[in-house]
Design a protein around this motif. Structure first.
Motif, short mmCIF file in Angstrom:
data_model
loop_
_atom_site.label_atom_id
_atom_site.label_comp_id
_atom_site.label_asym_id
_atom_site.label_seq_id
_atom_site.Cartn_x
_atom_site.Cartn_y
_atom_site.Cartn_z
N MET A 59 5.39 49.70 20.89
CA MET A 59 6.57 49.04 20.30
C MET A 59 6.17 47.63 19.86
O MET A 59 5.51 46.90 20.59
N ALA A 60 6.63 47.25 18.72
CA ALA A 60 6.29 45.93 18.20
C ALA A 60 7.03 44.85 18.99
O ALA A 60 8.14 45.04 19.43
N SER A 61 6.36 43.72 19.15
CA SER A 61 7.00 42.60 19.84
C SER A 61 8.06 41.99 18.96
O SER A 61 8.10 42.19 17.75
N TRP A 62 8.93 41.16 19.56
CA TRP A 62 10.02 40.56 18.80
C TRP A 62 9.50 39.59 17.74
O TRP A 62 10.16 39.33 16.75
N ARG A 63 8.28 39.04 17.97
CA ARG A 63 7.74 38.12 16.97
C ARG A 63 7.43 38.83 15.65
O ARG A 63 7.33 38.21 14.62
N GLN A 64 7.26 40.17 15.73
CA GLN A 64 7.00 40.91 14.51
C GLN A 64 8.28 41.22 13.76
O GLN A 64 8.26 41.67 12.64
N LYS A 65 9.39 41.03 14.43
CA LYS A 65 10.68 41.26 13.78
C LYS A 65 11.61 40.07 14.04
O LYS A 65 12.68 40.21 14.63
N PRO A 66 11.20 38.88 13.63
CA PRO A 66 11.97 37.68 13.95
C PRO A 66 13.35 37.67 13.32
O PRO A 66 14.31 37.18 13.89
N ALA A 67 13.46 38.24 12.12
CA ALA A 67 14.75 38.23 11.45
C ALA A 67 15.76 39.11 12.17
O ALA A 67 16.94 38.78 12.26
N LEU A 68 15.29 40.25 12.67
CA LEU A 68 16.19 41.13 13.40
C LEU A 68 16.70 40.46 14.67
O LEU A 68 17.90 40.52 14.97
N VAL A 69 15.81 39.81 15.40
CA VAL A 69 16.22 39.10 16.62
C VAL A 69 17.18 37.97 16.28
O VAL A 69 18.23 37.79 16.92
N ALA A 70 16.83 37.20 15.24
CA ALA A 70 17.68 36.07 14.85
C ALA A 70 19.06 36.55 14.41
O ALA A 70 20.08 35.93 14.73
N SER A 71 19.10 37.68 13.68
CA SER A 71 20.40 38.19 13.23
C SER A 71 21.25 38.64 14.41
O SER A 71 22.47 38.43 14.43
N CYS A 72 20.63 39.27 15.40
CA CYS A 72 21.38 39.68 16.60
C CYS A 72 21.93 38.47 17.34
O CYS A 72 23.08 38.45 17.77
N ILE A 73 21.09 37.45 17.50
CA ILE A 73 21.55 36.24 18.20
C ILE A 73 22.66 35.56 17.42
O ILE A 73 23.66 35.12 18.00
N LEU A 74 22.51 35.49 16.10
CA LEU A 74 23.54 34.87 15.28
C LEU A 74 24.85 35.62 15.39
O LEU A 74 25.92 35.02 15.53
N GLY A 75 24.78 36.96 15.32
CA GLY A 75 26.00 37.76 15.44
C GLY A 75 26.66 37.60 16.79
O GLY A 75 27.88 37.47 16.89
N LEU A 76 25.87 37.58 17.86
CA LEU A 76 26.42 37.45 19.20
C LEU A 76 27.03 36.07 19.44
O LEU A 76 28.11 35.94 20.03
N SER A 77 26.34 35.04 18.97
CA SER A 77 26.89 33.68 19.16
C SER A 77 28.17 33.50 18.35
O SER A 77 29.14 32.88 18.83
N THR A 78 28.20 34.06 17.14
CA THR A 78 29.43 33.99 16.33
C THR A 78 30.57 34.72 17.02
O THR A 78 31.70 34.21 17.09
N ALA A 79 30.28 35.92 17.54
CA ALA A 79 31.31 36.69 18.23
C ALA A 79 31.81 35.95 19.47
O ALA A 79 33.02 35.92 19.75
N PHE A 80 30.89 35.32 20.20
CA PHE A 80 31.27 34.60 21.41
C PHE A 80 32.20 33.43 21.08
O PHE A 80 33.24 33.25 21.72
N VAL A 81 31.84 32.65 20.06
CA VAL A 81 32.66 31.49 19.70
C VAL A 81 34.04 31.93 19.23
O VAL A 81 35.06 31.37 19.62
N TRP A 82 34.10 32.97 18.38
CA TRP A 82 35.39 33.41 17.86
C TRP A 82 36.24 34.08 18.93
O TRP A 82 37.47 34.07 18.86
N SER A 83 35.60 34.65 19.95
CA SER A 83 36.38 35.23 21.05
C SER A 83 37.08 34.16 21.86
O SER A 83 38.06 34.44 22.56
N ARG A 84 36.59 32.93 21.78
CA ARG A 84 37.19 31.80 22.48
C ARG A 84 38.04 30.93 21.57
O ARG A 84 38.51 29.87 21.98
#
Length: 985
Positions: free
Chosen positions: A1-26
């Motif tokens: 399995m490829a490390s997260w550094r090989q898919k930085p955009a995918l990781v960043a998009s997940c973090i961005l989506g989660l942080s956005t969801a967290f802020v809007w939930s509050r």
């Protein structure tokens, strides 16, 4: 399995989506959104430090970048790189100035939007992809994606494809906004009529989005430029730090205003916690977003942001129950969610097709189709949830509540007067309250029975009011009473009782003297049975004593101990002993200089919000007001009203006044938001008030307004129910607070009149549709007369003709017994500053030159079946006459009075939540299918009021209250009491 550094955009998009969801939930319940300047400054500060730090980490872990130095830099070097290098290379560039302007300007606009959130449009963030598409279309510079080396805008047909995408993005924004508008459940907060600045809030929101688009696009170009990556991150860090500094300067400048100073600096730990948590979440989102912008087109990032926020927003409304109550028909469901879902899928599929870029390897930029799949799955989930949870048109009625509370009321009334002898009354007193009754209880019993009082045993209100004072020494109570009376600036009136004679204290404003004259008349018939005492009566409308919960609990605990000691006494004493020290009298002969003296124990809090300073400390630490902030004055908080409501109607009137579970009311009542005259104290001063908020500790007594019959039914002439107009009637002034800085836009009375004006248009339309086929005898002119406001009011005014109801209007009201609405402010607005007075006048009367409707004879009320009673600066003095009129009183109030325990919701009156979300549901039922129940409640209220709310009943209550108080301020109070059989010494 490829490390997260090989898919930085995918990781960043997940973090961005989660942080956005967290802020809007509050979003609704976080104190961070209530303080947008604090929120922005802290977020920018965190971003300014986090972005360069993240860049250092990426540079030393990602082989694609060349390190600027060997090894890990020291903290000192690191900070120097953050500050010096970007400032030296970028701070004077046009790009830096542009971005700085955009960040600061969007924060100021965001602050303005939050302050006037009730004029905003929900869901406008969905237009961000459209604004980015437009900006891309106008920007002629090529955009390089470093991992592909391909110029998206240089692709053949990119311009036309971008145009098609912009159209789809526009449809997406319209669909999202329309869907959220369909699901909106508001408090009735008013956006004032043009030309006031509040009307431009949606435009400010759009400008904010445009500024966001500029920032996102420029950051993407910096990230995808391919050179000086650390300098880019450092540049952005400096940008955010500079923005924080500029906003801090603006905040300090605004703090020269005293109210702003307190708001800016006196933050609770709760608010600080929310600010830190939300700022960290947004910082994580910004860092991940900046990282992601190095890999994908900014429109894709905007799609991720908007879908995440809108999705969480709708999920919140479903869980909160808002959509369940609003989407009660399939048409709204299909047009809302269906259009939203379809536009979302089209947007993402269109985006994927338009910007599909060639790639030579499998490890290319993230496919845009994944975002389309994300949107498809998310909104299919929304659709399924809404389909499953929609009530499908079910509209509950208050009928079950009416039946339950009718039985409770009958049981209370039967138990309140069951004692038929003095011996039985004494025994019942001891059983209920655990102590012997006060001295001269036999004289009180004789007085109560002589006037046929239906209530002999149940006076719980008195014991609840006085219990904390049992925890204070009698000498301290006497000293505090003297303090109140020797400071005329506190607006107190005194009643002095000595040797059975009554005097009124000096130093009373002439405009308030009548209150003490009436109170003296109330007490005189039984004064000879009272011990010597001095009493301080609050002459202002607002209540005065707000004791923090920990102190109140200590007072109550000591009070219970004192009462327990009294309960053990076998031999009881009567009134008559000397007090040490005695009641002070020096102030009675003081000169006029006494008017200038200010009390250090009371503070002025007029024209400013009191909720957080004076309500929160009176509530338990685990109560909702101490757990979250509902700052959004536009959106109704169903969780806040849930404890006292069932199926959308008030089922627990007592609990509905408790502010501890209702944080949203901080912005929905004049006395909490901007009281006209508020001078409270945190010390337990013995202040007697005509009404009080649930969380205050003033001692309630019968109002001189009611005892003096300031408002009554002339000659007791009431109109039979079947001869009354089936209409909702209210006339009054905007007196529930002082209007300043737009505060009136959420006052209770203003919201009610505004709601009525909107509802009346619907009623007129229904009346016209139903009356034309069935009432052929009505001429067109008479029908127009009935359905059109008088010429003295503008179309925005919510009043029918202000004269006696015409034959045509009676026909409209009585034909098929259809409900009408007759509601309006009267007279000029005067509890307001100049700007707000003008805004109220234009909003409710139509134009600056419009003549305000004149006041009508109060007796006009009795012609209408449905009478609405609303809090003013304190309680409304018209409620008792409403009860006696045979009409049906509706009551929306936070202020409580001496008779609360004996007048029962849904048995004698219709309770309303002060958010007024239940108003039209109750009116529709009781003015239509529940008309017979409305008649029954109205008659039960009238009969009970004529039995238990007479002037004699007020004297019975006052007599018993003062006997209890006379014992409390006596040094021998733990030995005082009445006993049958001669045991009283």
């Amino acid at each position: 399995m490829a490390s997260w550094r090989q898919k930085p955009a995918l990781v960043a998009s997940c973090i961005l989506g989660l942080s956005t969801a967290f802020v809007w939930s509050r979003y609704y319940k976080s104190a961070a959104f209530e303080r947008p300047f604090h929120f922005s400054i802290l977020t920018f500060l965190f971003c300014g430090l986090a972005l360069p730090a993240y860049a250092k980490y990426i540079i030393h872990t990602d082989s694609r970048y060349v390190p600027l130095s060997d090894g890990s830099p020291s903290t000192k070097t690191f900070l120097a790189d953050i500050i010096k290098s970007p400032l030296r290379l970028r701070s004077l560039s046009p790009s830096f100035a542009l971005l700085l302007f955009c960040v600061v300007a969007r924060t100021v606009l965001y602050w303005r939007t939050i302050r006037t959130i009730h004029c905003s449009w929900d869901g406008l963030q969905a237009f961000l992809p459209f604004f980015l598409a437009v900006y891309d279309f106008l920007d002629l510079r090529p955009l390089h994606l470093p991992r592909n080396g391909h110029d998206a805008q240089g692709h053949p047909g990119a311009s036309s494809a971008l145009t098609r995408y912009a159209v789809v993005a526009l449809l997406w924004g319209l669909a999202a906004t329309d869907t959220l508008l369909l699901s909106e459940r508001t408090t009735g907060a008013i956006c004032p009529a043009s030309p006031h600045i509040e009307r431009f809030i949606p435009l400010a929101q759009l400008v904010t989005l445009a500024l966001d688009a500029v920032v996102v696009s420029h950051v993407a170009k910096l990230r995808q430029g391919g050179d000086g990556q650390f300098r880019t991150w450092g540049f952005l860090g400096t940008l955010f730090l500079t923005s924080a500094a500029v906003l801090t300067f603006l905040g300090v400048w605004s703090s020269f205003d005293r109210a702003n100073f307190r708001w800016n600096l006196l933050l609770s730990w709760f608010a600080v916690g929310d600010l830190v948590v939300n700022s960290l979440a947004v910082t994580v989102g910004i860092v991940s977003g900046v990282h992601l912008l190095g890999y994908v087109h900014p429109t894709s990032v905007s799609v991720l942001l908007t879908t995440s926020s809108i999705f969480v927003y709708i999920q919140w409304r479903i869980m909160d129950g808002t959509m369940i109550k609003v989407w009660s028909n399939w048409w709204g469901l299909i047009t809302g969610v269906g259009l939203f879902l379809g536009a979302g899928i089209l947007l993402h599929l269109g985006r994927a097709a338009t910007f599909q870029l060639p790639s030579s390897s499998g490890d290319n930029i993230i496919s845009r189709n994944r975002y389309g799949l994300f949107a498809l799955v998310a909104f299919l989930l929304v659709l399924c949830q809404t389909l499953f949870m929609s009530p499908g048109g079910f509209r509950p009625t208050p009928a079950p509540i009416i039946a339950d509370l009718r039985r409770e009321s009958d049981a209370w009334i039967a138990g309140a007067g069951k004692s038929k002898t003095l011996e039985a009354a004494v025994s019942e007193y001891k059983r209920r309250y655990g102590i012997p009754p006060p001295p001269n209880f036999d004289k009180w019993y004789e007085f109560a029975t002589s006037v046929n009082s239906p209530i002999i045993d149940t006076f719980d209100q008195i014991h609840v009011d006085l219990l904390p004072y049992w925890g204070t020494l009698p000498s301290v109570l006497r000293q505090r009473t003297t303090h109140l009376l020797e400071h005329p600036s506190l607006s107190m009136g005194g009643i002095l009782i000595e040797d059975g004679k009554i005097d009124i204290s000096p130093h009373i404003h002439g405009t308030h003297r009548w209150m003490m004259d009436v109170t003296k008349d109330m007490v005189e018939p039984f004064a000879r049975w009272l011990p010597d005492m001095q009493l301080a009566f609050n002459l202002d409308d607002e209540c005065r004593v707000s004791v923090p919960l920990d102190r109140m609990n200590a007072y109550t605990e000591e009070g219970l101990k004192a009462r327990a000691r009294l309960a053990t006494k076998q031999s009881l004493l009567s009134f008559g002993g000397a007090q040490n020290p005695p009641w002070a009298k020096d102030y009675l002969g003081a000169d006029e200089s006494i008017w200038k003296e200010q009390s250090p124990w009371f503070v002025g809090r007029s024209k400013r919000q009191i909720f957080y300073e004076w309500i929160l400390p009176t509530c338990p630490a685990d109560s909702p007001v101490n757990k979250y902030r509902w700052w959004n004055r536009k959106a109704e908080c169903l969780d806040c009203s849930a404890p006292h409501m069932t199926n959308g109607f008030v089922s627990n009137w007592t609990l509905s006044g408790d502010l501890c579970h209702q944080p949203d009311l901080a912005y929905l009542h004049g006395v909490l938001l901007s009281p006209s005259a508020m001078a409270p104290s945190r010390t337990l001063f013995p202040v007697f008030s005509q009404s009080r908020l649930y969380n205050f500790a003033d001692i309630l007594y019968p109002s001189p307004w009611n005892f003096g019959e300031k408002v009554e039914i002339e000659n007791n002439k009431t109109i039979p129910w079947d001869q009354k107009l089936n209409s909702v009637y209210w006339r009054g002034a905007s007196s529930d607070g002082f209007a300043v800085h737009g505060s009136w836009q959420t006052f209770l009375r203003a919201r009610f009149v505004h709601m009525a004006s909107r509802a009346k248009l619907s009623v007129r339309a229904k009346s016209l549709f139903n009356l034309i086929p069935s009432r052929r005898d009505l001429s067109i002119s008479s029908l127009r007369s009935a359905l059109t406001p008088s010429t003295s009011s503008s179309s925005s005014s919510s009043s029918y003709p202000l004269s006696e109801p015409s034959q045509a209007s009676q026909s409209v009201a009585l034909a098929e017994d259809r409900l009408a609405i007759n509601v309006s402010f009267v007279g000029n607005f005067n509890r307001c500053d100049e700007r707000d007075c003008a805004a109220e006048h234009i909003t409710f009367y139509g134009s600056p030159a419009a003549e305000p409707p004149p006041s009508l004879d109060f007796q006009e009320h009795w012609h209408h079946r449905h009478l609405v009673d609303l809090d003013g600066a304190a309680f409304s003095g018209r409620f008792l006459p409403f009860l006696k009129s045979g009409s049906l009183p509706y009551r929306a109030a936070l202020f409580r009075t001496w008779w609360e325990e004996r007048v029962h919701a849904w048995r004698h009156f219709v309770p309303l939540d002060v958010r007024l979300g239940d108003l039209w549901g109750a009116v529709d039922y009781l003015g239509g299918p529940g008309l017979a129940e409305a008649d029954e409640i109205a008659q039960a209220g009238r009969d009970w009021a004529l039995r238990s709310l007479r002037k004699e009943d007020m004297q019975v209550y006052m007599f018993r209250l003062l006997l209890e108080w006379g014992r409390l301020v006596d040094d021998r109070r733990e030995d005082l009491g009445f006993a049958v059989g001669g045991k009283e010494a």
